[in-house]
Design an enzyme around this catalytic site. Sequence first.
Site, PDB file in Angstrom:
ATOM      1  N   ASP A 140       0.869  -1.169   0.000  1.00  0.00           N
ATOM      2  CA  ASP A 140       0.000   0.000   0.000  1.00  0.00           C
ATOM      3  C   ASP A 140       0.916   1.232   0.000  1.00  0.00           C
ATOM      4  OD1 ASP A 140      -2.169   1.649  -0.091  1.00  0.00           O
ATOM      5  OD2 ASP A 140      -3.211   0.756   1.596  1.00  0.00           O
TER       6      ASP A 140
HETATM    7  C1  BGC Z   1      -5.048   3.241   0.018  1.00  0.00           C
HETATM    8  C2  BGC Z   1      -5.191   2.213  -1.069  1.00  0.00           C
HETATM    9  C3  BGC Z   1      -5.088   2.872  -2.405  1.00  0.00           C
HETATM   10  C4  BGC Z   1      -3.743   3.576  -2.490  1.00  0.00           C
HETATM   11  C5  BGC Z   1      -3.475   4.215  -3.841  1.00  0.00           C
HETATM   12  C6  BGC Z   1      -3.808   4.109  -0.176  1.00  0.00           C
HETATM   13  O1  BGC Z   1      -3.828   5.190   0.688  1.00  0.00           O
HETATM   14  O2  BGC Z   1      -5.004   2.594   1.267  1.00  0.00           O
HETATM   15  O3  BGC Z   1      -6.410   1.534  -0.921  1.00  0.00           O
HETATM   16  O4  BGC Z   1      -5.259   1.957  -3.444  1.00  0.00           O
HETATM   17  O5  BGC Z   1      -3.705   4.570  -1.501  1.00  0.00           O
HETATM   18  O6  BGC Z   1      -4.255   5.306  -4.058  1.00  0.00           O
END
Ligand code: BGC
Length: 764
Positions: free
Chosen positions: A297
């Site tokens: 993530d």
């Molecule tokens: C979130 C993810 C997301 C990623 C990219 C993160 O802050 O937890 O779910 O896909 O950002 O935007």
Amino acid sequence: MKFRTLSYILFVSLFAILSCNSTKTVVDRNSAKSSVSIKVDSVLKLMTLEEKIGQMNQYNGFWDVTGPSPKEGQAAGKYANLKKGLVGAMLNVKGVKEIRAIQKIAVEETRLHIPLLFGFDVIHGYKTISPIPLAEAASWDLEAIRNSAAMAAEEASAVGLNWTFAPMVDISRDARWGRVMEGAGEDPYLGSKIAYARIKGFQGDDLSSVKSIAACAKHFAGYAFAEAGRDYNSVDVSEATLQNIILPPFKACVDADVKTFMNSFNDLNGTPATGNAYLQRKILKGDWGFNGFVVSDWGSINEMIAHGYAKDSKEAATIAANAGSDMDMESYSYLENLATLVKEGKVKESLVDEAVRRILTVKFELGLFDNPYKYCDEVREKETVGKAAFQEGVLDVAKKSIVLLKNGGNLLPLAKSGLRIGLIGALAADKTSPLGSWRIGADDNTAVSVWEGLQKYKGNQVNYAKGADLTVGQTKFVSELHLNTTDRSGFQEAIDLAKSSDVVIMVLGEHGLQTGEGRSRTDLGLPGLQQELLEEVFKVNKKIVLVLNNGRPLALPWAADTIPAIVEAWQLGTQSGNAIAQVLYGDYNPSGKLPMTFPRNVGQVPIYYNYKNTGRPTMNEPESVFWSHYSDSSNKPLYPFGFGLSYSKFEYSNLKLSAGTLTKAGTLDVTVTVKNSGQVKGKEVVQLYIRDLVGSTTRPVKELKGFEMIELAPKEEKTVHFTIDEKMLQFYTANGKWEAESGDFKVFVGGNSADTLESNFKLQ
Ligand code: BGC
């Protein structure tokens, strides 16, 4: 073809010779797979260690990629690395022009011409927005959900994207957590079915089709169990909860052949998910045989430093790579450290090879090596984005997502003429909030508001008064969403309107950005002055239809007791107002069922239907205090999981089992009669629950094991069948295995998890 340099053509021809399979004819899946792996290996052989690590690096794109190349700051560094072939994927670059510009650098300017993946959070639509995923889950309609994901994939692919960071399949029991809006609710069985449908929708039957994009099962794992519902907080759960509740939807994604996984921000039982070899290597890639790749993530590799699990970025990279995180999203840690770590022997090069193999495989399967610009077609982009068929599609799923919670005195559906309707609430005219959170490809003000939807019905007179804003001022900054307004100056206008109306529709709930990432709440009531407004209006007109727009279960005990009609309309996306109007007028008979329990108050949370009985479930003496309960609230929820009314009335009778005993190899037939004793045709989700009375670990009081949606004309009845087999009774036992244990079971069938008919059987 202009884009192909000579070496690129030679390179591609090599693959063509190796595979003899560049046409789109249907081929045996295994041979297609092995031909991909031959191609992948041939690329891998050409790569330097640095280029391999580059494939494991994902950058957020934030500069104007069609403008002059950035000369300074972080953007300049990223740009330089792109040219050196040190980037495997981008995120947040959107639009054919922009994506083509970046892909061109990778394909035409780097040594090996390896195309990039372009990821984006296409969570519930790209520009044409479907209901938030929690709302869609309320439809229990797997075909509609699959179709919604397929539309999102088609639209996203038309703007150049080839990878979505969806679906989120975190099972969530805690409405305080802002991200419950992104998932399918609290139940692992329903969640697994929906996860499967969403993967199939995004990826289609053929990943190389230009309308398909790679999906991503997230967040692996346990993220929704953040303590106290506070986003990013620690997660401490038993192995039984992990296996029985959290993991099943992820396994369903692997069964659906999902191409990527994303790990999660949280630590799980003391180990950050990003550095968790048990999750990523043992369970996902080992036991389940997942052959796609795992992306971290955002920044979660380096966040292991703040977790207190790695002393610096170098150690974080060691832990993450060894634990099976294949791609680094925005920590820059692999690029900075992995080469040294390989040289020092702290990360084996074979692990780097394995990660790169996984990443390249997805690129091949998407067809990017055949044509890196396959998603970059301006004409298709123009014809596809926002097209009429998508509007119809999102309207269809929006109607199906609405849950009728209460309909006292049959206030609904509304008569189509002769009514003076008073429409009250800031959300009633809001064209942005219905889009919900996570809709970064869509523009503000593009949803049909309830006010607009109602105006399509010309027979009644609709007048509007806002009453009060939700929050102070504009919502430029998310932090402002917590600043509730104290301005009551619009109350009188709303009260006057209610006095002169035959019926009042109040649209209340949460701003579209009051849920989602980072938006946990400690209060589950109506934010701001809305509760007060509701009570003031009720004093002058009792005929209120409360339409809720919200991204999480709310605790509204006063409304549930007092207001005659309540419609849970979530955040329904682009066609929100039309869907709500059709339900209010009975042009669509509501069929949704809650995918998450609604609490009476926040103190009951986490509250869910599949709880354990405890040693003290109840006490017979009325004054007794020594049992598992609250002294200031009932244990019962406001609305149970699976609950939802209809304008029809469904009666259940005649629950029968074909035998009293099930053998391990046999099956049992469950039948039940469902009758529509109402006046209109309607749909009902018939739900099957089972309880395992004694287990080697304690078992839930009920577990959903099947459901079927039926449609019945007035007075029509149907016999609904379910089949129970041994597999359905399996759980993660004290032996650390998925198995069924002999003994007594109860069977429940009904229209929600609380009101059911009951029978029983034995497993021998
Ligand atoms: C979130 C993810 C997301 C990623 C990219 C993160 O802050 O937890 O779910 O896909 O950002 O935007």
